[in-house]
Design a protein around this motif. Structure first.
Motif, short mmCIF file in Angstrom:
data_model
loop_
_atom_site.label_atom_id
_atom_site.label_comp_id
_atom_site.label_asym_id
_atom_site.label_seq_id
_atom_site.Cartn_x
_atom_site.Cartn_y
_atom_site.Cartn_z
N ARG A 164 0.84 -1.20 0.00
CA ARG A 164 0.00 0.00 0.00
C ARG A 164 0.87 1.24 0.00
O ARG A 164 1.95 1.26 0.60
CB ARG A 164 -0.93 0.01 1.20
N ALA A 165 0.40 2.29 -0.70
CA ALA A 165 1.11 3.57 -0.73
C ALA A 165 0.10 4.70 -0.92
O ALA A 165 -0.84 4.54 -1.71
CB ALA A 165 2.13 3.59 -1.86
N PRO A 166 0.29 5.82 -0.22
CA PRO A 166 -0.64 6.95 -0.42
C PRO A 166 -0.61 7.47 -1.85
O PRO A 166 -1.63 7.72 -2.46
CB PRO A 166 -0.13 8.00 0.57
N VAL A 167 0.62 7.64 -2.39
CA VAL A 167 0.78 8.16 -3.75
C VAL A 167 1.75 7.25 -4.50
O VAL A 167 2.83 6.96 -4.02
CB VAL A 167 1.32 9.60 -3.76
N VAL A 168 1.33 6.82 -5.69
CA VAL A 168 2.19 6.04 -6.56
C VAL A 168 2.43 6.85 -7.84
O VAL A 168 1.48 7.34 -8.46
CB VAL A 168 1.58 4.68 -6.91
N VAL A 169 3.70 7.01 -8.20
CA VAL A 169 4.08 7.67 -9.44
C VAL A 169 4.61 6.61 -10.39
O VAL A 169 5.49 5.83 -10.03
CB VAL A 169 5.16 8.76 -9.20
N ILE A 170 4.08 6.57 -11.61
CA ILE A 170 4.55 5.62 -12.61
C ILE A 170 5.50 6.36 -13.55
O ILE A 170 5.12 7.30 -14.24
CB ILE A 170 3.38 5.02 -13.42
N THR A 179 5.70 6.38 -3.69
CA THR A 179 6.31 5.20 -4.29
C THR A 179 6.39 5.40 -5.79
O THR A 179 5.37 5.69 -6.43
CB THR A 179 5.51 3.93 -3.97
N VAL A 180 7.59 5.27 -6.35
CA VAL A 180 7.81 5.44 -7.78
C VAL A 180 8.11 4.08 -8.39
O VAL A 180 8.98 3.35 -7.90
CB VAL A 180 8.98 6.41 -8.06
N LEU A 181 7.40 3.73 -9.45
CA LEU A 181 7.65 2.48 -10.18
C LEU A 181 8.24 2.81 -11.54
O LEU A 181 7.69 3.63 -12.28
CB LEU A 181 6.34 1.71 -10.38
#
Length: 526
Positions: free
Chosen positions: A25-31, A52-54
């Protein structure tokens, strides 16, 4: 130079192991960990949010890609704390020249910093991978930013109040639940494809060759553009200097070309020799072919999924509006998402990102389309018109603004933004609501670098009591004069350095009302 899957590597980082559980889980995910994704992560991370950056690759690619970064982008990088290494490394330039045919003298030249006395230059040239590296170093200073290299997005499922994504790595798959997902994954966005969304707009029937070469060749740090040069007759060419003795050469090729054959060294060499001379010594850095596109998504906000940069909009490279437009996106989005995440604003504030970012994209697309039409006339009449403009520009100033070799990126204003409070006073200049603040010297430094990441009130001898928590910066006479602010006046500036409101004689109630409106509150009817 190392290569992985045919892509040259600037910095190999290595894959990040998958999480220990199948659910995360992450509040904000950046792709995407390109310049736009990293800037988005750094902006939110500096504000204290877990991000979290993917990124599907596990390295920073060596391809130059974007090389021209505008003053506005430098202002944004300065706010993010990574401007100084970029300016120190980059090639600074303000002057552009336009040539026609084989004439040695330009028919037109322009200055990208007409208002002097500002911290940042009009432009710097620097390879995109350096900007990514500086942003990456900035992110590493914040433990709340988790960058996961070699993590490939495989599906996106919007949910009520969040997003669920499936991620594949070399060490296993997992599910990631996010409150917000920011898609910064470029022109071939996986997020966009997974959601069944697409671009609208034009693809132009023309191809251009990028030849980045390394050579020791002394020429001015200027943008040189040619119409119909003898070394590429009937077409156009461009030359820019980059750091490390790297030069960007750009040649118009036409439409029906073999793109694979066009980048073979034996086919690129004749272009370079014709432009620079038979005796020039150079090394290949990076070759590529691109097609002009001016397209965007119909909407950038889809529930809790938000698109930015090339994932949201595409423009032709002439004008340097691609990466600069993407940095403008995150500058607009970051502070708004911060207010939502901290409970200071409703999620509906993100809709104003959609509105304002589309204004910016449409302005960039309009200018890019006009540039493309001028660069590549599609009929004898348009060819004759272009040549007439170039002929007149030699001797007549009125014709020079019509010479369009790529209208270079400048900040875009939002004249009808719902977040702005319209002027009630008559102003003789300065910066109107919905426009970016102009830099000025301030207390031995610079005004823009003093503004910080929050709302600020610029005042000129105003002694009112501001709303609680609103920082006030008192301007001296010189700075106030640059902004056309009389004594007793004030100006409310948003966290992205855009003006939200201004008054000749503000009241505390007026400032509070404008501040609430700038945070997304519905304005009271007049």
């Amino acid at each position: 130079m190392a290569n992985i899957a045919g892509i040259p590597v600037y910095k190999e980082i290595g894959a990040t192991p998958a999480p220990g559980t199948a659910q995360d889980r992450a509040p904000v995910v950046v792709i995407g960990a390109g310049p736009v994704g990293l800037a988005m992560a750094l902006d939110l991370g500096r504000r204290g949010h877990a991000v979290t950056v993917l990124n599907r690759l596990d390295f920073v690619a060596h391809c130059s890609k974007a090389i021209c970064f505008s003053k506005r982008s430098l202002d944004i990088l300065d706010r993010l704390g990574v401007r100084d290494p970029a300016v120190e490394k980059g090639v600074t330039w303000n002057l552009g020249k336009v040539f026609w045919g084989g004439e040695p003298d330009p028919v037109y030249q322009f200055d990208m910093l007409p208002v002097k006395g500002q911290k940042n230059p009009g432009f710097i040239n620097i390879q995109q991978y350096y900007i990514e590296d500086y942003l990456l170093e900035g992110c590493r200073a914040h433990p709340n930013i988790d960058i996961r290299w070699g993590h490939r997005l495989t599906s996106v499922t919007p949910l009520q109040g969040g997003v669920e994504v499936e991620v594949q790595t070399d060490t296993g798959a997992y599910t990631l639940h996010a409150d917000w997902l920011i898609a910064c994954d470029g022109a071939r966005s996986t997020v966009r494809d997974q959601m069944g969304l697409d671009f609208e707009g034009r693809v132009f029937e023309d191809n251009f060759l990028i030849a980045d070469i390394r050579m020791t060749h002394e020429m001015p740090s200027e943008r040189w553009f040619w119409f119909d040069p003898p070394f590429n007759p009937g077409r156009s060419a461009l030359m820019h200097k980059q750091p490390d003795n790297v030069w960007r050469l750009d040649f118009q090729l036409g439409w029906n070309v073999d793109r694979e054959a066009a980048v073979r060294p034996e086919n690129v060499d004749p272009f370079i020799r014709a432009m620079l001379g038979e005796d020039v010594q150079y090394e290949r850095e990076w070759y590529s072919v691109y097609t002009f596109q001016c397209r965007r998504m119909a909407r950038f906000v889809h529930g809790r999924v938000v698109f930015a940069g090339d994932a949201a909009h595409l423009v032709s490279p002439f004008g340097a509006r691609g990466c600069n437009g993407g940095l403008a996106d995150i500058d607009n989005l970051g502070w708004k998402l911060d207010l939502v995440l901290t409970g200071q604003a409703d999620a509906s504030l993100i809709e104003t990102y959609n509105d304002e970012a589309i204004v910016t994209a449409d302005e960039n697309i309009l200018n890019s389309t006009r540039s493309t039409d001028f660069l590549t006339p599609k009929s004898p009449a348009s060819q004759a018109l272009r040549d007439a403009v170039l002929e007149l520009a030699r001797d007549h100033a009125f014709a020079r603004p019509f010479v369009n070799s790529g209208r270079l990126s400048t900040p875009v204003s939002y004249p009808v933004s719902s977040l702005s409070t319209p002027d009630q006073d008559t102003w003789s200049g300065g910066v109107a609501p919905g426009s970016p603040m102009l830099d000025a010297q301030h207390e031995g430094g610079w005004l823009l670098e003093t503004l910080g990441d929050d709302f600020a009130l610029l005042a000129h001898a105003w002694d009112g009591d501001p709303p609680a928590g609103l920082r006030v910066l008192q301007l001296d006479d010189a700075a106030a004069a640059r902004l056309a602010m009389p004594r007793g006046s004030a100006c409310l500036v948003r966290p992205d350095q855009y003006v939200a409101a201004r008054w000749h004689q503000p009241t505390v109630a007026a400032v509070q009302s404008a501040l609430s409106r700038a945070k997304g509150a519905t304005p009271c009817p007049h």
